[in-house]
Design a protein around this motif. Structure first.
Motif, PDB file in Angstrom:
ATOM      1  N   LEU A 140     -12.735  -4.552  -4.767  1.00  0.00           N
ATOM      2  CA  LEU A 140     -12.032  -5.455  -3.853  1.00  0.00           C
ATOM      3  C   LEU A 140     -12.724  -6.810  -3.730  1.00  0.00           C
ATOM      4  O   LEU A 140     -12.075  -7.856  -3.663  1.00  0.00           O
ATOM      5  N   ALA A 141     -14.045  -6.783  -3.679  1.00  0.00           N
ATOM      6  CA  ALA A 141     -14.820  -7.986  -3.363  1.00  0.00           C
ATOM      7  C   ALA A 141     -14.476  -9.192  -4.240  1.00  0.00           C
ATOM      8  O   ALA A 141     -14.343 -10.310  -3.724  1.00  0.00           O
ATOM      9  N   PRO A 142     -14.326  -9.034  -5.561  1.00  0.00           N
ATOM     10  CA  PRO A 142     -14.071 -10.221  -6.389  1.00  0.00           C
ATOM     11  C   PRO A 142     -12.601 -10.606  -6.534  1.00  0.00           C
ATOM     12  O   PRO A 142     -12.286 -11.564  -7.250  1.00  0.00           O
ATOM     13  N   LEU A 143     -11.687  -9.890  -5.866  1.00  0.00           N
ATOM     14  CA  LEU A 143     -10.268 -10.181  -6.045  1.00  0.00           C
ATOM     15  C   LEU A 143      -9.914 -11.578  -5.551  1.00  0.00           C
ATOM     16  O   LEU A 143     -10.474 -12.085  -4.574  1.00  0.00           O
ATOM     17  N   SER A 144      -8.943 -12.178  -6.196  1.00  0.00           N
ATOM     18  CA  SER A 144      -8.475 -13.502  -5.811  1.00  0.00           C
ATOM     19  C   SER A 144      -7.640 -13.419  -4.539  1.00  0.00           C
ATOM     20  O   SER A 144      -7.113 -12.364  -4.171  1.00  0.00           O
ATOM     21  N   ARG A 145      -7.506 -14.569  -3.894  1.00  0.00           N
ATOM     22  CA  ARG A 145      -6.630 -14.613  -2.719  1.00  0.00           C
ATOM     23  C   ARG A 145      -5.203 -14.232  -3.108  1.00  0.00           C
ATOM     24  O   ARG A 145      -4.531 -13.520  -2.361  1.00  0.00           O
ATOM     25  N   ALA A 146      -4.739 -14.670  -4.249  1.00  0.00           N
ATOM     26  CA  ALA A 146      -3.364 -14.379  -4.668  1.00  0.00           C
ATOM     27  C   ALA A 146      -3.129 -12.873  -4.762  1.00  0.00           C
ATOM     28  O   ALA A 146      -2.084 -12.368  -4.342  1.00  0.00           O
ATOM     29  N   ALA A 147      -4.098 -12.150  -5.307  1.00  0.00           N
ATOM     30  CA  ALA A 147      -3.950 -10.700  -5.443  1.00  0.00           C
ATOM     31  C   ALA A 147      -3.906 -10.031  -4.079  1.00  0.00           C
ATOM     32  O   ALA A 147      -3.086  -9.124  -3.839  1.00  0.00           O
ATOM     33  N   LYS A 148      -4.769 -10.465  -3.168  1.00  0.00           N
ATOM     34  CA  LYS A 148      -4.794  -9.855  -1.834  1.00  0.00           C
ATOM     35  C   LYS A 148      -3.529 -10.205  -1.043  1.00  0.00           C
ATOM     36  O   LYS A 148      -2.968  -9.348  -0.350  1.00  0.00           O
ATOM     37  N   ASP A 149      -3.081 -11.442  -1.165  1.00  0.00           N
ATOM     38  CA  ASP A 149      -1.880 -11.849  -0.442  1.00  0.00           C
ATOM     39  C   ASP A 149      -0.645 -11.114  -0.946  1.00  0.00           C
ATOM     40  O   ASP A 149       0.247 -10.747  -0.163  1.00  0.00           O
ATOM     41  N   ALA A 150      -0.571 -10.883  -2.256  1.00  0.00           N
ATOM     42  CA  ALA A 150       0.555 -10.129  -2.812  1.00  0.00           C
ATOM     43  C   ALA A 150       0.577  -8.708  -2.258  1.00  0.00           C
ATOM     44  O   ALA A 150       1.639  -8.159  -1.943  1.00  0.00           O
ATOM     45  N   ALA A 151      -0.595  -8.113  -2.117  1.00  0.00           N
ATOM     46  CA  ALA A 151      -0.681  -6.771  -1.551  1.00  0.00           C
ATOM     47  C   ALA A 151      -0.241  -6.761  -0.090  1.00  0.00           C
ATOM     48  O   ALA A 151       0.468  -5.853   0.356  1.00  0.00           O
ATOM     49  N   LEU A 152      -0.651  -7.766   0.680  1.00  0.00           N
ATOM     50  CA  LEU A 152      -0.246  -7.849   2.085  1.00  0.00           C
ATOM     51  C   LEU A 152       1.267  -7.987   2.219  1.00  0.00           C
ATOM     52  O   LEU A 152       1.888  -7.351   3.083  1.00  0.00           O
ATOM     53  N   GLN A 153       1.865  -8.792   1.365  1.00  0.00           N
ATOM     54  CA  GLN A 153       3.324  -8.937   1.383  1.00  0.00           C
ATOM     55  C   GLN A 153       4.006  -7.618   1.040  1.00  0.00           C
ATOM     56  O   GLN A 153       5.003  -7.231   1.670  1.00  0.00           O
ATOM     57  N   ALA A 154       3.466  -6.923   0.050  1.00  0.00           N
ATOM     58  CA  ALA A 154       4.032  -5.628  -0.337  1.00  0.00           C
ATOM     59  C   ALA A 154       3.888  -4.610   0.789  1.00  0.00           C
ATOM     60  O   ALA A 154       4.787  -3.785   1.025  1.00  0.00           O
ATOM     61  N   MET A 155       2.779  -4.632   1.498  1.00  0.00           N
ATOM     62  CA  MET A 155       2.563  -3.723   2.619  1.00  0.00           C
ATOM     63  C   MET A 155       3.555  -4.001   3.742  1.00  0.00           C
ATOM     64  O   MET A 155       4.076  -3.073   4.378  1.00  0.00           O
ATOM     65  N   ALA A 156       3.827  -5.276   4.003  1.00  0.00           N
ATOM     66  CA  ALA A 156       4.805  -5.628   5.032  1.00  0.00           C
ATOM     67  C   ALA A 156       6.194  -5.114   4.661  1.00  0.00           C
ATOM     68  O   ALA A 156       6.910  -4.539   5.506  1.00  0.00           O
ATOM     69  N   THR A 157       6.576  -5.302   3.417  1.00  0.00           N
ATOM     70  CA  THR A 157       7.872  -4.815   2.949  1.00  0.00           C
ATOM     71  C   THR A 157       7.950  -3.295   3.044  1.00  0.00           C
ATOM     72  O   THR A 157       8.973  -2.728   3.468  1.00  0.00           O
ATOM     73  N   ALA A 158       6.865  -2.630   2.689  1.00  0.00           N
ATOM     74  CA  ALA A 158       6.833  -1.167   2.740  1.00  0.00           C
ATOM     75  C   ALA A 158       6.961  -0.656   4.170  1.00  0.00           C
ATOM     76  O   ALA A 158       7.622   0.361   4.425  1.00  0.00           O
ATOM     77  N   LEU A 159       6.331  -1.334   5.119  1.00  0.00           N
ATOM     78  CA  LEU A 159       6.449  -0.928   6.528  1.00  0.00           C
ATOM     79  C   LEU A 159       7.905  -0.978   6.981  1.00  0.00           C
ATOM     80  O   LEU A 159       8.401  -0.055   7.631  1.00  0.00           O
TER      81      LEU A 159
END
Length: 416
Positions: free
Chosen positions: A20-39
């Protein structure tokens, strides 16, 4: 559930944190968006599980203030999803240079924000904390272990499954978000001893839970605290504004930690203000526990004791007292406040400054509701808690508070 089971999830989180530590902001933000959609897509499953938790809690005689914290609705699920999307819009703290300079010998030295690694949350009742903690931990590059209360276990089980599956489908490590197994207190105890696997533990809940974690953990703890929150109405206060703020501070959402629990009123305005504020609070459904001055103006006022001055009600109850002046108010607050939030309502700038300088709380508010002590209201996005300690983090904790720092040194052959 055994200690080995708890250490196993912590070990998997440790491995996930490295990726997780070296991931880009884009990768983390995409995951957050996907989590919101999944909720949003899983709201029926979430509400079904939460309904079972709430029904069980009612059967066990749990108080209404805790029922409110436990209950999810379609609106609250939507708010959690929006919180994740808001996080995606915030700056990534990882990699931020806190300070940097060049030494006379040419060494380039920088202090840089980095993730903690593995963050564990131990919390009570509120399943929305599951989503907030997962989102903030992910955005700040941390793997997260979630240990909610048994009363919300079914809700948290579904929430963690939905969030972790969505994150994994977005390319994040599968074990970045995990639920700590077990409903017994023993599982918390095992987590507190997982030093070397868990980097920091954040307790969030009542005094009993927080004290248990602080006193028994070998893992570093960021201590959140209860909210015995005070509002002091000074002699110069605008009484119309004071009435609005006191009522809002108490009734906006009485079951949360930034709700006002104690009211202090300057003696010089007591004759005018006590009848109107007592009436306004009672009309709003608040039970006033007052000193002899409050009791004298309204027969429905209950007598207050030291137990009331120190109590976090988390309900439609409020302790109330007349004080001789600002120094009396400050002395009362310094004795009884939990150091969370305390407010003064005044038009006297000198008194405002005196109050701010002498009240030692994580948040000190002048002429506004105590309900503003909140990560979202401070512009942080979803918060992971409100810290009342004085080391590292104090007050609402957002993304920067979920990071540590490391020193990066670049040279070109220097020796000492």
């Amino acid at each position: 559930m055994t200690e080995a089971d708890v250490r196993a999830v912590a070990s998997r989180a440790r491995a996930a944190a490295l990726d997780l530590a070296p991931l880009s902001r884009a990768a983390k933000d995409a995951a957050l968006q996907a989590m919101a959609t999944a909720l949003r897509g899983a709201h029926a499953d979430i509400l079904r599980a939460n309904g079972i938790d709430v029904a069980a809690a009612r059967t066990e005689g749990v108080g209404e203030q805790l029922i409110d914290r436990l209950t999810l609705t379609a609106e609250r699920i939507e708010a959690m999803a929006c919180g994740l999307e808001d996080l995606a819009g915030l700056a990534d703290p990882v990699g931020e240079i806190v300070r940097g300079y060049v030494q006379p010998n040419g060494l380039q030295i920088s202090q840089v924000r980095v993730p903690f690694g593995v963050v564990a949350m131990v919390y009570e009742a509120r399943p929305n904390v599951t989503v907030d903690a997962a989102g903030i931990a992910l955005k700040s590059g941390n793997a997260v272990l979630l240990r909610g209360s048994g009363s919300a276990y079914r809700s948290n089980e579904v929430l963690v499954r939905v969030l972790s599956e969505a994150a994994a489908k977005s390319g994040l490590p599968a074990d970045a978000i995990q639920l700590v197994p077990g409903l017994e207190r023993a599982s918390v105890g095992f987590l507190l001893k997982a030093r070397g696997l868990v980097d920091v533990i954040i307790p969030r809940g009542g005094a009993g839970l927080i004290n248990y974690v602080v006193e028994n953990s070998t893992v570093p703890v960021i201590e959140t605290g209860i909210g015995n929150v005070h509002v002091f109405v000074d002699a110069s206060a605008d009484l119309d504004m004071a009435e609005r703020i006191v009522v809002n501070s108490k009734i906006s959402r009485p079951s949360v930690c930034n709700s006002a629990e104690s009211l202090l009123v300057h003696a010089d305005i007591a004759a005018e203000f006590l009848p109107r504020i007592t009436s306004a609070l009672q009309v709003a459904g608040v039970v006033v526990h007052g000193d002899e001055h409050f009791a004298a103006v309204n027969e429905q006022v209950r007598p207050a004791s030291d137990e009331d001055w120190e109590r976090e009600y988390l309900s439609l109850d409020m302790a109330a007292k007349v004080v001789s002046g600002i120094d009396d108010a400050i002395a009362h607050i310094r004795r009884w406040s939990s150091g969370h939030t305390d407010a003064i309502l005044t038009r006297d700038l000198d008194n405002a400054r005196r109050f701010v300088s002498r009240v030692d709380s994580a948040a000190v508010i002048v002429n506004a509701s105590t309900r503003f002590t909140d990560g979202g209201e401070f512009g942080f996005g979803a918060e992971i808690g409100i810290s009342t300690q004085k080391l590292h983090a104090r007050g609402p904790m957002g993304l920067p508070e979920l990071t540590s720092t490391k020193w990066v040194v670049y040279g070109d052959g220097q020796t000492r």
